[in-house]
Structure formats: C-alpha cells, structure tokens
Design a protein around this motif. Structure first.
Motif, short mmCIF file in Angstrom:
data_model
loop_
_atom_site.label_atom_id
_atom_site.label_comp_id
_atom_site.label_asym_id
_atom_site.label_seq_id
_atom_site.Cartn_x
_atom_site.Cartn_y
_atom_site.Cartn_z
N SER A 71 -12.13 -10.43 18.51
CA SER A 71 -12.52 -9.02 18.48
C SER A 71 -13.16 -8.76 17.12
N SER A 72 -13.23 -7.52 16.71
CA SER A 72 -13.75 -7.21 15.38
C SER A 72 -12.66 -7.48 14.34
N PHE A 73 -13.08 -7.74 13.11
CA PHE A 73 -12.13 -7.94 12.02
C PHE A 73 -11.24 -6.72 11.88
N ASP A 74 -11.87 -5.52 11.88
CA ASP A 74 -11.11 -4.27 11.73
C ASP A 74 -10.07 -4.14 12.83
N GLY A 75 -10.50 -4.33 14.07
CA GLY A 75 -9.59 -4.18 15.20
C GLY A 75 -8.43 -5.14 15.13
N TYR A 76 -8.71 -6.38 14.78
CA TYR A 76 -7.68 -7.41 14.69
C TYR A 76 -6.69 -7.05 13.57
N PHE A 77 -7.24 -6.66 12.41
CA PHE A 77 -6.40 -6.35 11.27
C PHE A 77 -5.51 -5.14 11.55
N VAL A 78 -6.09 -4.10 12.13
CA VAL A 78 -5.31 -2.90 12.42
C VAL A 78 -4.22 -3.19 13.45
N THR A 79 -4.50 -4.07 14.41
CA THR A 79 -3.47 -4.47 15.38
C THR A 79 -2.31 -5.16 14.67
N ILE A 80 -2.62 -6.04 13.73
CA ILE A 80 -1.56 -6.69 12.95
C ILE A 80 -0.72 -5.62 12.24
N ALA A 81 -1.40 -4.68 11.59
CA ALA A 81 -0.69 -3.63 10.84
C ALA A 81 0.18 -2.78 11.77
N LYS A 82 -0.35 -2.43 12.93
CA LYS A 82 0.43 -1.63 13.88
C LYS A 82 1.67 -2.39 14.33
N ASN A 83 1.50 -3.66 14.65
CA ASN A 83 2.64 -4.47 15.08
C ASN A 83 3.68 -4.58 13.96
N LEU A 84 3.22 -4.78 12.74
CA LEU A 84 4.16 -4.85 11.61
C LEU A 84 4.89 -3.52 11.41
N TRP A 85 4.16 -2.42 11.53
CA TRP A 85 4.79 -1.10 11.34
C TRP A 85 5.80 -0.81 12.44
N ARG A 86 5.44 -1.11 13.69
CA ARG A 86 6.39 -0.88 14.79
C ARG A 86 7.65 -1.70 14.56
N ARG A 87 7.47 -2.93 14.11
CA ARG A 87 8.62 -3.80 13.84
C ARG A 87 9.46 -3.22 12.70
N ALA A 88 8.80 -2.78 11.64
CA ALA A 88 9.52 -2.22 10.48
C ALA A 88 10.26 -0.95 10.88
N ALA A 89 9.62 -0.10 11.67
CA ALA A 89 10.25 1.14 12.11
C ALA A 89 11.46 0.85 12.99
N LYS A 90 11.33 -0.14 13.87
CA LYS A 90 12.43 -0.52 14.75
C LYS A 90 13.60 -1.07 13.93
N MET A 91 13.27 -1.91 12.94
CA MET A 91 14.32 -2.48 12.08
C MET A 91 15.01 -1.38 11.27
N ALA A 92 14.24 -0.42 10.79
CA ALA A 92 14.81 0.66 9.98
C ALA A 92 15.78 1.49 10.80
N LYS A 93 15.47 1.72 12.06
CA LYS A 93 16.36 2.50 12.92
C LYS A 93 17.67 1.78 13.17
N SER A 94 17.61 0.46 13.27
CA SER A 94 18.82 -0.29 13.61
C SER A 94 19.61 -0.74 12.38
N ARG A 95 19.04 -0.56 11.21
CA ARG A 95 19.68 -1.03 9.99
C ARG A 95 20.55 0.05 9.38
N VAL A 96 21.77 -0.31 9.05
CA VAL A 96 22.67 0.61 8.35
C VAL A 96 22.40 0.40 6.87
#
Length: 190
Positions: A71-96
């Motif tokens: 795909s485009s560099f931008d699209g690929y990079f932003v997808t990586i960032a979105k996946n990382l953020w979703r993962r970080a947000a999910k971890m933050a919710k489950s972390r005490v």
C-alpha cells in the motif's frame, strides 16, 4: 510512480538511518498518527511514544529480506501506529497501576507482539483482496457495522436475510483463504 519513489525513499531512509529522510517521515506521517491518538483518548506524549514504536517496528520489518509495502507508506505506517495504540490502550485498561511498583511489561516484548499483530493484519488484508469484489464490499460494510437493511439497499439485495447469507458465505471464503495460507499456521504457532 512518483509516490512509489517517495515511499521507497522514505523506507530506505529509515533503514539507513538517514536523518533527512526520517525528518520527512515525521513531517509527513506524524500529524496523522497524532490526530488518531488524540481522537482515541491519547495525549501528545502518547502520540510521540507510538510514533517512535511504529518507527522501530517498521525498521524491524523492513530489515527482513523479502519485505515490501504493497500500500502507500503513509497508510502502512498509520496502520502500524493504530495497531500499537489499540494494543497500548487495551493493556492500559487491564493493567493495575501502583505508583511504587515498576512496570513489568518489557518494551521489546510489546514491539514483538505488535509486529506479530501487524503480520496477522497484513495476511488478513491480502486474503481480503483476493476474494471476489462483491464479497469485499459485503464484508467491508459488515466490518464497519453497517446495518443489514442498509447493506441490502446499497448492494441491491432483496432482504436482510439474503445479506446475512451472503456475509456468512463471504466470511467462509475469507477464512478458507486465510487458513490455507502457510503463514497462518506459522502465526498461529507463535
């Protein structure tokens, strides 16, 4: 073709550690990453952190011998960032959290898990592009939570039940395509 040359330049700059190219990546992509993070309950610091992690993940992926962005560099990079953020947000919710305790989540493990999720996403995207145009349309509406009645109207199906049947068949075709790919078994074992 000019976009492909620019995308290739940006990727090669990252691999080579070229400051000029990396600054260009920041200039081009960071506003999109920042906008996404801020609109999904993140802060400016979160956006900077995710940008760094995305660069590291892309660098690790780019150093693989057969790596290619389809795909485009931008699209690929932003997808990586979105996946990382979703993962970080999910971890933050489950972390005490406890101010006196050190965080036991290792950065390397987080990057590896995010890279694993990115590989799964890429396999899904590739197989989605291989099924029929009609199935891609139906599943895109389905994944975007468009109501069945609206899908029926947009695609000219007689009833919502027809849409349900079509979604079932298309999901089955997509699953079959994913499961038959040798990468699926490799990713499943991790």
């Amino acid at each position: 073709m000019a976009n492909q040359k620019q995308d290739d330049y940006l990727l090669q700059s990252l691999i080579d550690g070229d400051d000029k190219g990396i600054k260009e990546i920041y200039k081009k992509v960071y506003p999109k990453v920042r906008k996404y993070i801020l609109s999904h309950d993140g802060s400016e610091d979160d956006a900077k952190d995710i940008m760094q992690k995305s660069l590291l993940q892309l660098l690790a992926r780019a150093q693989a011998t057969d790596f290619k962005i389809t795909s485009s560099f931008d699209g690929y990079f932003v997808t990586i960032a979105k996946n990382l953020w979703r993962r970080a947000a999910k971890m933050a919710k489950s972390r005490v959290t406890n101010e006196g305790v050190l965080d036991l989540v290792h950065e390397e493990r987080e990057i590896a898990l995010a890279a694993y999720e990115q590989e799964k996403w890429e396999l899904f995207q590739e197989k989605l592009s291989e099924i029929s145009q009609n199935c891609r349309e139906v599943l895109t509406f389905f994944f975007n939570k468009v109501p069945y009645v609206d899908i029926a109207k947009k695609l000219g199906y007689a009833t919502e039940n027809t849409v349900r049947q079509r979604i079932f068949k298309c999901k089955s075709k997509l699953k079959e395509a994913i499961y038959s790919d040798k990468r699926y078994n490799e990713l499943k074992e991790l």
